[in-house]
Design a protein around this motif. Structure first.
Motif, PDB file in Angstrom:
ATOM      1  N   VAL A  72      -3.294  -6.966  -3.872  1.00 12.99           N
ATOM      2  CA  VAL A  72      -2.979  -6.766  -2.454  1.00 12.99           C
ATOM      3  C   VAL A  72      -3.309  -8.015  -1.656  1.00 12.99           C
ATOM      4  O   VAL A  72      -4.117  -8.839  -2.073  1.00 12.99           O
ATOM      5  CB  VAL A  72      -3.738  -5.557  -1.843  1.00 12.99           C
TER       6      VAL A  72
ATOM      7  N   ASN B 220       0.852  -1.182   0.000  1.00 11.70           N
ATOM      8  CA  ASN B 220       0.000   0.000   0.000  1.00 11.70           C
ATOM      9  C   ASN B 220       0.886   1.229   0.000  1.00 11.70           C
ATOM     10  O   ASN B 220       1.566   1.463   0.983  1.00 11.70           O
ATOM     11  CB  ASN B 220      -0.893  -0.017   1.235  1.00 11.70           C
ATOM     12  N   PRO B 221       0.918   1.982  -1.109  1.00  5.82           N
ATOM     13  CA  PRO B 221       0.133   1.906  -2.342  1.00  5.82           C
ATOM     14  C   PRO B 221       0.388   0.619  -3.122  1.00  5.82           C
ATOM     15  O   PRO B 221       1.411  -0.016  -2.961  1.00  5.82           O
ATOM     16  CB  PRO B 221       0.604   3.113  -3.150  1.00  5.82           C
ATOM     17  N   THR B 222      -0.583   0.276  -3.978  1.00  5.84           N
ATOM     18  CA  THR B 222      -0.501  -0.940  -4.778  1.00  5.84           C
ATOM     19  C   THR B 222      -0.744  -0.633  -6.251  1.00  5.84           C
ATOM     20  O   THR B 222      -1.365   0.373  -6.571  1.00  5.84           O
ATOM     21  CB  THR B 222      -1.537  -1.981  -4.299  1.00  5.84           C
TER      22      THR B 222
ATOM     23  N   LEU C 285      -6.597   2.361   1.206  1.00  4.31           N
ATOM     24  CA  LEU C 285      -5.729   1.742   0.204  1.00  4.31           C
ATOM     25  C   LEU C 285      -5.578   2.704  -0.967  1.00  4.31           C
ATOM     26  O   LEU C 285      -6.573   3.257  -1.431  1.00  4.31           O
ATOM     27  CB  LEU C 285      -6.337   0.417  -0.279  1.00  4.31           C
TER      28      LEU C 285
END
Length: 86
Positions: A16, A10-12, A81
């Motif tokens: 995830v 995260n961030p992606t 997220l």
């Protein structure tokens, strides 16, 4: 307790994993993905697995900020997220 649940990475860029549900009662649990304007853009039930690891694929969603809401029997856990381009 909420701090034990992690969404990674995260961030992606789209895929995830959610860790930390092994101590929770996930019977009948529901996971929702909510976009910045409050619309539910994804929903899945959480299956009982050995370590209760949840895999999500967000490849079909536009970049931006999302909320991951996990509805458990006794509480709801919300995580932020950030989805960024590949």
């Amino acid at each position: 307790e909420e701090g034990e649940i992690n969404v990674f990475p995260n961030p992606t860029t789209g895929r995830v994993q959610i860790f930390g549900l092994e101590k929770e009662n996930t019977e009948g649990a529901l996971l929702e993905i909510i976009n910045y304007s409050g619309r539910i853009v994804g929903k899945t039930s959480i299956k009982r697995e050995g370590n209760r690891l949840v895999n999500l694929n967000l490849d079909n969603l536009p970049n931006g900020l999302y909320l991951i809401k996990i509805h458990l029997a006794d509480k709801t856990i919300t995580k932020k997220l950030i989805l960024v381009g590949p």
